[in-house]
Enzyme design. Structure first.
Site, short mmCIF file in Angstrom:
data_model
loop_
_atom_site.label_atom_id
_atom_site.label_comp_id
_atom_site.label_asym_id
_atom_site.label_seq_id
_atom_site.Cartn_x
_atom_site.Cartn_y
_atom_site.Cartn_z
N SER A 160 -5.27 -12.83 -3.63
CA SER A 160 -4.03 -13.58 -3.35
C SER A 160 -4.08 -14.91 -4.07
O SER A 160 -5.16 -15.45 -4.35
CB SER A 160 -3.89 -13.81 -1.84
OG SER A 160 -2.94 -14.81 -1.56
N TYR A 191 -8.01 -17.16 5.59
CA TYR A 191 -7.39 -16.17 4.69
C TYR A 191 -7.76 -16.49 3.24
O TYR A 191 -8.17 -15.60 2.49
CB TYR A 191 -5.88 -16.18 4.88
CG TYR A 191 -5.16 -15.17 4.02
CD1 TYR A 191 -5.04 -13.84 4.43
CD2 TYR A 191 -4.59 -15.53 2.80
CE1 TYR A 191 -4.37 -12.91 3.65
CE2 TYR A 191 -3.94 -14.60 2.01
CZ TYR A 191 -3.83 -13.30 2.44
OH TYR A 191 -3.17 -12.38 1.65
N GLY A 224 0.82 -1.20 0.00
CA GLY A 224 0.00 0.00 0.00
C GLY A 224 0.85 1.26 0.00
O GLY A 224 0.55 2.23 -0.71
#
Length: 281
Positions: free
Chosen positions: A129, A154, A2
């Site tokens: 991801s 996740y 980021g």
């Protein structure tokens, strides 16, 4: 990543709003970006994706203070810091990685729709991801604790993001807003610290050496945010700055619609609010 993305955009002269749940970290990031780019038009705002109240406050502030929003980059995420429920009653990892971004994106849609033009559409990026490949969308058990392996949670969150992006792109068809998923690849970031700091330190530097640095990991998001041809794609899945394809079950329309309806319910959006989200300011 980021920080890398925000710094690059600031270098290009953009007004950049960085959102972070930690004030010290956000202030430090802004200072670093301004010093490096000489661009003073960088704003830090508090945003905790693990709190529906925080997301609503942040979105309301943006809608009130900003005239336009050209690109929304949903890059924030956590690894596997724990398996517990938030005060909103959702699994922490699921809320930060998926449900919080779901709500934020919909609340900011009116400004994105106002900004987008046929010749230059506004853009939504969702950072997924490679671990989406192990993800499952089990509606009845998505938010359960002590049910999934932590890495599975996740993966679930990242698969949900892709399905959200696909479904949202269909609902935005004909508008001047595009939405795409971005898989940065295996990147050495501090997300590896979430499970164990010692192991995380080792993993971070292994990934940097063997796979991608944060700068390299940021390039696909920057490509999708800035490239002219990428601005004409919606519902895409990008890897290494190219259109790719996610795991096949990510394209199940039936599951995506069920996930959408459940997500709307969990983030406590009313039917009227959802309708308003799809109207331009």
């Amino acid at each position: 990543m980021g920080l890398e993305i925000a710094t690059d955009l600031a270098h290009r002269g953009a007004k950049v709003i960085i959102a972070c749940p930690f004030e010290d970290e956000g202030i430090s990031a802004r200072k670093q970006i301004v010093q490096e780019t000489k661009n003073e038009n960088v704003v830090f705002k508090l945003l905790d994706l693990g709190s529906l109240k925080s997301v609503r406050q942040f979105a309301a502030d943006i809608l009130k203070t900003e005239d336009r929003l050209d690109v929304l980059i949903n890059n924030a995420g956590v690894g596997v810091p724990g398996d517990f429920l938030t005060p909103d009653g959702m699994n922490f990892v699921m809320q930060v990685n998926y449900f919080g971004g779901f709500l934020l994106t919909l609340l900011l849609l009116p400004l994105l729709k106002k900004t987008g033009k046929p010749e230059e559409k506004s853009r939504i990026l969702l950072t997924t991801s490679i671990l989406h490949k192990i993800g499952r969308v089990d509606i009845d058990n998505l938010n359960k604790i002590n049910y999934w392996y932590r890495l599975q949670i996740y993966g679930n969150s990242k698969l949900c993001l892709i399905m959200f992006g696909n479904e949202l792109s269909k609902r935005l068809e004909g508008s001047n807003v595009v939405v795409n998923n971005v898989d940065p690849g295996a990147v050495g970031t501090r997300i590896h610290y979430s499970g164990n700091k010692v192991h995380g330190f080792i993993l971070k530097y292994m990934f940097n050496f063997l796979f991608k640095t944060t700068w390299q990991g940021a390039q696909t998001a920057l490509h999708v945010a800035l490239d002219k041809k990428a601005g004409e794609v919606s519902g895409g899945f990008y890897q290494n700055c190219e259109v790719s394809r996610a795991v096949e079950r990510a394209y199940c329309d039936k599951t995506a619609k069920i996930l959408w309806e459940e997500s709307v319910r969990l983030v406590q959006l009313t039917e009227d609010e959802v309708e308003q989200c799809f109207k331009s300011l």
